[in-house]
Scaffold this motif. Sequence first.
Motif, short mmCIF file in Angstrom:
data_model
loop_
_atom_site.label_atom_id
_atom_site.label_comp_id
_atom_site.label_asym_id
_atom_site.label_seq_id
_atom_site.Cartn_x
_atom_site.Cartn_y
_atom_site.Cartn_z
N THR A 172 59.04 32.90 26.34
CA THR A 172 58.64 34.18 27.19
C THR A 172 57.60 34.68 26.49
O THR A 172 57.05 34.72 25.37
CB THR A 172 59.92 35.08 27.12
N ALA A 173 56.90 35.78 27.41
CA ALA A 173 55.89 36.53 26.91
C ALA A 173 55.73 37.83 27.79
O ALA A 173 56.04 37.60 29.07
CB ALA A 173 54.35 35.75 27.00
N ILE A 174 55.16 39.10 27.39
CA ILE A 174 55.30 40.19 28.35
C ILE A 174 54.05 40.68 28.11
O ILE A 174 53.64 40.88 26.68
CB ILE A 174 56.59 41.13 28.18
N TYR A 183 56.76 37.27 36.78
CA TYR A 183 57.24 38.85 37.14
C TYR A 183 56.28 39.71 37.05
O TYR A 183 55.96 39.91 35.89
CB TYR A 183 58.68 38.86 36.72
N SER A 184 56.06 40.78 37.87
CA SER A 184 55.01 41.72 37.92
C SER A 184 55.59 43.07 38.51
O SER A 184 56.30 42.98 39.47
CB SER A 184 53.89 41.05 38.75
N CYS A 185 55.46 43.98 37.57
CA CYS A 185 55.53 45.45 38.07
C CYS A 185 54.43 46.26 37.50
O CYS A 185 53.73 46.02 36.57
CB CYS A 185 56.92 45.91 37.80
N HIS A 186 54.41 47.25 38.38
CA HIS A 186 53.06 48.15 37.87
C HIS A 186 53.38 49.84 38.14
O HIS A 186 54.27 50.04 38.91
CB HIS A 186 51.60 47.85 38.58
N SER A 187 52.64 50.46 37.40
CA SER A 187 52.59 51.96 37.41
C SER A 187 51.22 52.15 37.68
O SER A 187 50.18 51.47 37.85
CB SER A 187 53.18 52.57 36.16
N ALA A 188 50.84 53.79 37.52
CA ALA A 188 49.48 53.95 37.63
C ALA A 188 48.46 53.69 36.78
O ALA A 188 47.37 53.50 36.60
CB ALA A 188 49.40 55.56 37.82
N GLU A 189 49.22 53.39 35.45
CA GLU A 189 48.48 53.11 34.07
C GLU A 189 48.46 51.65 34.04
O GLU A 189 47.40 51.25 33.44
CB GLU A 189 48.98 53.85 32.82
N CYS A 216 49.79 47.22 34.75
CA CYS A 216 50.39 46.22 35.39
C CYS A 216 51.13 45.41 34.42
O CYS A 216 50.37 44.87 33.35
CB CYS A 216 49.43 45.23 36.38
N THR A 217 52.39 45.16 34.34
CA THR A 217 53.16 44.47 33.63
C THR A 217 53.32 43.06 33.92
O THR A 217 54.07 42.87 35.00
CB THR A 217 54.13 45.23 32.87
N LEU A 218 53.10 42.01 33.22
CA LEU A 218 53.22 40.65 33.64
C LEU A 218 54.44 40.17 32.74
O LEU A 218 54.16 40.16 31.38
CB LEU A 218 52.10 39.79 33.72
N SER A 219 55.67 39.52 33.11
CA SER A 219 56.57 38.80 32.46
C SER A 219 56.52 37.40 32.49
O SER A 219 56.94 37.00 33.85
CB SER A 219 57.81 39.40 32.75
N PHE A 220 56.38 36.57 31.57
CA PHE A 220 56.34 35.30 31.82
C PHE A 220 57.59 34.51 31.14
O PHE A 220 57.94 34.83 30.16
CB PHE A 220 55.19 34.61 31.10
N SER A 274 57.00 36.54 41.52
CA SER A 274 57.59 37.56 42.08
C SER A 274 57.07 39.20 41.87
O SER A 274 56.84 39.38 40.63
CB SER A 274 58.94 37.77 41.43
N ASN A 275 56.47 39.52 42.59
CA ASN A 275 55.76 40.89 42.59
C ASN A 275 56.85 41.91 42.87
O ASN A 275 56.98 41.91 44.16
CB ASN A 275 54.49 40.99 43.58
N ILE A 276 57.33 42.52 42.01
CA ILE A 276 58.23 43.57 42.18
C ILE A 276 57.98 45.01 42.69
O ILE A 276 58.40 45.62 43.53
CB ILE A 276 58.94 43.71 40.84
N GLY A 277 56.51 45.02 42.25
CA GLY A 277 55.76 46.15 42.95
C GLY A 277 55.73 47.19 42.24
O GLY A 277 56.08 47.20 40.57
N ARG A 278 55.36 48.52 42.83
CA ARG A 278 55.22 49.80 42.11
C ARG A 278 56.72 50.18 41.71
O ARG A 278 57.40 50.21 42.42
CB ARG A 278 54.48 50.80 42.62
N VAL A 279 56.78 50.67 40.22
CA VAL A 279 57.97 51.39 40.04
C VAL A 279 58.17 52.70 40.26
O VAL A 279 57.27 53.43 40.50
CB VAL A 279 58.28 51.00 38.36
#
Length: 407
Positions: free
Chosen positions: A197-199, A363-369, A371-375, A320-325
């Motif tokens: 894994t990697a984040i 897997y991707s999720c993001h905030s205003a600051e 974008c976090t990718l989880s592999f 999977s683009n989970i979108g903005r939290v």
Amino acid sequence: MNRLSVVDEMFLHRHKGGGLPSVMQGLWRTDDTVDATLLLSLHDVLSEGPLGRRVVRSRVPGARPRFEPSTHVYPLRYPPAPIDDADLLAWADERADVNVDPELGPGWCLAATHLKSGGTAVSLVCSHVLTDARGFVAAVADALADRPRRPEPHHASDLRDALQLIGRVGKGLRGVRYTRRTETRPTPHPVHERPRTAIVDVDATAWTAAATAAESTPNSLLLAVSAGVARRSGLKGPLSISIPVDEREGDTVSNGVAMVGVTVDEDDDVSAIHAKALHSYRQPREGAPHGIPAEILQLMPDRLAARAARGAGERDLLCSNIGRVPPELANLGPHRTAGLAMRAMHPGLEQRHAATATRLSVYSCHSAERCTLSFVALDDERFPDAATLRRYIDAELADRGLTGRHW
């Protein structure tokens, strides 16, 4: 609705040995210490919401299993000894390898650890039978805002549900012809080890700018980066990618996704991938078996249904683009969230015979600051260790003018 959907039951079959087991994991980081009292309060609110339920089978043939409230929970784990910040991801992987049981319970687990830098890491894991990524986020957001969603009461009788299900499937079968899929699916490979894994956090503004410069979207950039990392591992030729699409109706937290597929050729740039993805989104969503109402699986015996749905939605990659939290997840009480990641993990692989066609999930999720990718890599030949996976990610991001901060 408190009856299991087709997708819910697919994940239940996988949990029981009919494929690759999956759990959802959310991870939070803070720069300061989170008090145990706050986490105990969060634990209590979660237990009263949609994660605090279990699957109950019906004795009426044809009636779908249902969710009922459950008070069987794991206690909060928050040991006093801190861990090195460099060990955070290994700790998170260990927390994901937990025995959550959607039928017998507990179906979820909350844990935290102190970091030697003075911060805190929090892990919440739940069975994928209970919810998908967006349902998970909604349940946690409600819990953090102290507005628990009570599990829905049981309304329809088992007999009525069986008759309604049989009626819907029968109506759907009229005039329908079974058609074989023309798409060639990748061959499943056995998985005997934990995923590598990697984040990584990428500046959100830079990520959006890179997508815009490629005349594309952040979601298509995610597909391109994921394919690029896979190619660096040695995967050649066209790559098939599964993309979850949210099709939930209302604010249910149950699994509400369907799959579409995209095939990426070696010379496709981001804009070409974007065009292919748009085409795929316009196609009918995948069901199993193809061309027949998917709910027919819920009328089959478990073993037959598990066999018919085996490998459904699996391709070389899953993106999977989970979108903005939601804003509720930006804080844990008074503590500002310094990092937030979402991913599906696969516990117990060392103790069971599992196979999957998926080599890499992202897997991707993001905030205003950020974008976090989880592999999550499931091919131990092409991704032998986490360091190799990180090297591929860094090289792919660098080629696109991006830099990432690894957890």
